[in-house]
Design a protein around this motif. Structure first.
Motif, PDB file in Angstrom:
ATOM      1  N   LEU A  60       7.831  -5.108  -6.825  1.00 24.94           N
ATOM      2  CA  LEU A  60       8.227  -3.745  -7.410  1.00 24.94           C
ATOM      3  C   LEU A  60       7.662  -3.933  -8.789  1.00 24.94           C
ATOM      4  N   LYS A  61       7.921  -4.727  -9.522  1.00 21.63           N
ATOM      5  CA  LYS A  61       7.645  -4.613 -11.020  1.00 21.63           C
ATOM      6  C   LYS A  61       5.952  -5.015 -11.311  1.00 21.63           C
ATOM      7  N   SER A  62       5.580  -5.565 -10.256  1.00 21.76           N
ATOM      8  CA  SER A  62       4.108  -5.943 -10.273  1.00 21.76           C
ATOM      9  C   SER A  62       3.144  -5.400  -9.480  1.00 21.76           C
ATOM     10  N   LEU A  88       3.340   5.812  -3.000  1.00 23.65           N
ATOM     11  CA  LEU A  88       4.540   6.562  -3.919  1.00 23.65           C
ATOM     12  C   LEU A  88       4.771   6.511  -5.215  1.00 23.65           C
ATOM     13  N   LYS A  89       4.311   5.121  -5.854  1.00 17.22           N
ATOM     14  CA  LYS A  89       4.549   5.135  -7.175  1.00 17.22           C
ATOM     15  C   LYS A  89       3.319   6.072  -7.790  1.00 17.22           C
ATOM     16  N   GLU A  90       2.300   6.383  -7.117  1.00 17.71           N
ATOM     17  CA  GLU A  90       1.071   7.299  -7.920  1.00 17.71           C
ATOM     18  C   GLU A  90       1.850   8.776  -7.740  1.00 17.71           C
ATOM     19  N   LYS A  91       2.649   9.123  -6.586  1.00 18.61           N
ATOM     20  CA  LYS A  91       3.336  10.321  -6.457  1.00 18.61           C
ATOM     21  C   LYS A  91       4.208  10.613  -7.546  1.00 18.61           C
ATOM     22  N   MET A  92       5.236   9.550  -7.470  1.00 20.12           N
ATOM     23  CA  MET A  92       6.217   9.680  -8.379  1.00 20.12           C
ATOM     24  C   MET A  92       6.218   9.348  -9.612  1.00 20.12           C
ATOM     25  N   GLY A  93       4.946   9.001 -10.082  1.00 15.67           N
ATOM     26  CA  GLY A  93       4.987   8.535 -11.368  1.00 15.67           C
ATOM     27  C   GLY A  93       5.398   7.158 -11.937  1.00 15.67           C
ATOM     28  N   PRO A 119       0.675  -1.290   0.022  1.00 18.84           N
ATOM     29  CA  PRO A 119       0.146   0.269   0.062  1.00 18.84           C
ATOM     30  C   PRO A 119       0.831   1.477  -0.069  1.00 18.84           C
ATOM     31  N   ILE A 120       1.959   1.164   0.791  1.00 21.79           N
ATOM     32  CA  ILE A 120       3.098   2.695   0.874  1.00 21.79           C
ATOM     33  C   ILE A 120       3.500   2.621  -0.495  1.00 21.79           C
ATOM     34  N   LEU A 121       4.045   1.344  -1.229  1.00 16.96           N
ATOM     35  CA  LEU A 121       4.481   1.623  -2.419  1.00 16.96           C
ATOM     36  C   LEU A 121       3.893   2.320  -3.320  1.00 16.96           C
ATOM     37  N   PRO A 145      12.561   7.047   0.007  1.00 15.58           N
ATOM     38  CA  PRO A 145      12.432   6.002   0.815  1.00 15.58           C
ATOM     39  C   PRO A 145      12.235   4.538   0.628  1.00 15.58           C
ATOM     40  N   ILE A 146      12.180   4.158  -0.834  1.00 17.85           N
ATOM     41  CA  ILE A 146      12.099   2.913  -1.055  1.00 17.85           C
ATOM     42  C   ILE A 146      13.229   2.194  -0.809  1.00 17.85           C
ATOM     43  N   ALA A 147      14.200   2.049  -1.313  1.00 16.27           N
ATOM     44  CA  ALA A 147      15.362   1.277  -0.985  1.00 16.27           C
ATOM     45  C   ALA A 147      15.814   1.329   0.617  1.00 16.27           C
ATOM     46  N   PHE A 148      15.764   2.723   0.986  1.00 12.62           N
ATOM     47  CA  PHE A 148      15.880   2.683   2.387  1.00 12.62           C
ATOM     48  C   PHE A 148      15.151   3.857   2.734  1.00 12.62           C
TER      49      PHE A 148
END
Length: 192
Positions: free
Chosen positions: A149-151, A31-36, A26-28, A107-110
């Motif tokens: 992450l890919k899916s 973030l994907k929506e915000k970052m594109g 859910p967090i990812l 914040p994704i990797a760390f």
């Protein structure tokens, strides 16, 4: 050196539960929506570097602080216990930085993938398992992280909110049990 599949499975599932890539979906997605988009390979590679470096030089880092692996493992088991409790109860104990402007590395990797809980767990595992079991567990988990992450979109549609909650709680209970085992094993080292 004798290969013990049960040790490898324990390390893989311990890291899987602590990294909690499924619980982070859910967090990812947010973030994907915000970052594109999320650079899956970059996030996986950077988090892997963090984990592997900490696996091999974490002990030296601890010695600079005058700590041993058993002390770190006891402290780490408490962190792992709290992470498991957080997963089971659904209450946030550790607050992560979700500032999407920082990009894929932070914040994704760390700290989402290779956060303090993951690094603490790696050091805690060193007290009970050989390095190559931990390295194999890290690499296998990195493959899972990359696939997730890919899916992200597909996983969200398939599991739904109820499915993600059930998986998170299941791995939370496993983490609680693992934390108790690490704590008791390493605490007994102080009693000798």
């Amino acid at each position: 050196m004798v290969f013990d599949l049960s040790k490898l499975i324990t390390v893989i599932f311990t890291l899987f539960a602590v990294i909690d890539i499924v619980g982070s979906i859910p967090i990812l997605i947010g973030l994907k929506e915000k970052m594109g988009s999320i650079r899956s390979m970059q996030a996986t590679f950077v988090s892997g570097i963090f984990m592997i470096v900490f696996l091999f030089v974490g002990k030296q880092f601890l010695s600079i602080l005058s700590l041993d692996v058993h002390s770190f493992a006891v402290g780490g088991s408490i962190v792992i216990f709290l992470i498991g409790l957080e997963m089971v109860l659904g209450k946030e104990i550790f607050h992560s930085d979700t500032n999407a402007k920082s990009g894929t590395v932070v914040p994704i990797a760390f700290p989402i993938i290779a956060g303090s809980g993951t690094l603490t767990t790696i050091m805690s595992l060193k007290a009970n398992y050989e390095d190559w079991y931990i390295l194999a567990g890290i690499l296998i988990n990195l493959v899972v992280v990359y696939i997730v992450l890919k899916s992200l979109g597909s996983i969200e549609r398939v599991l739904g909110e109820a499915g993600l909650t059930a998986i998170r709680k299941f791995f939370g209970v496993i983490l609680l049990a693992i934390a108790v085992k690490i704590f008791s094993t390493n605490l007994s080292a102080f009693m000798k």
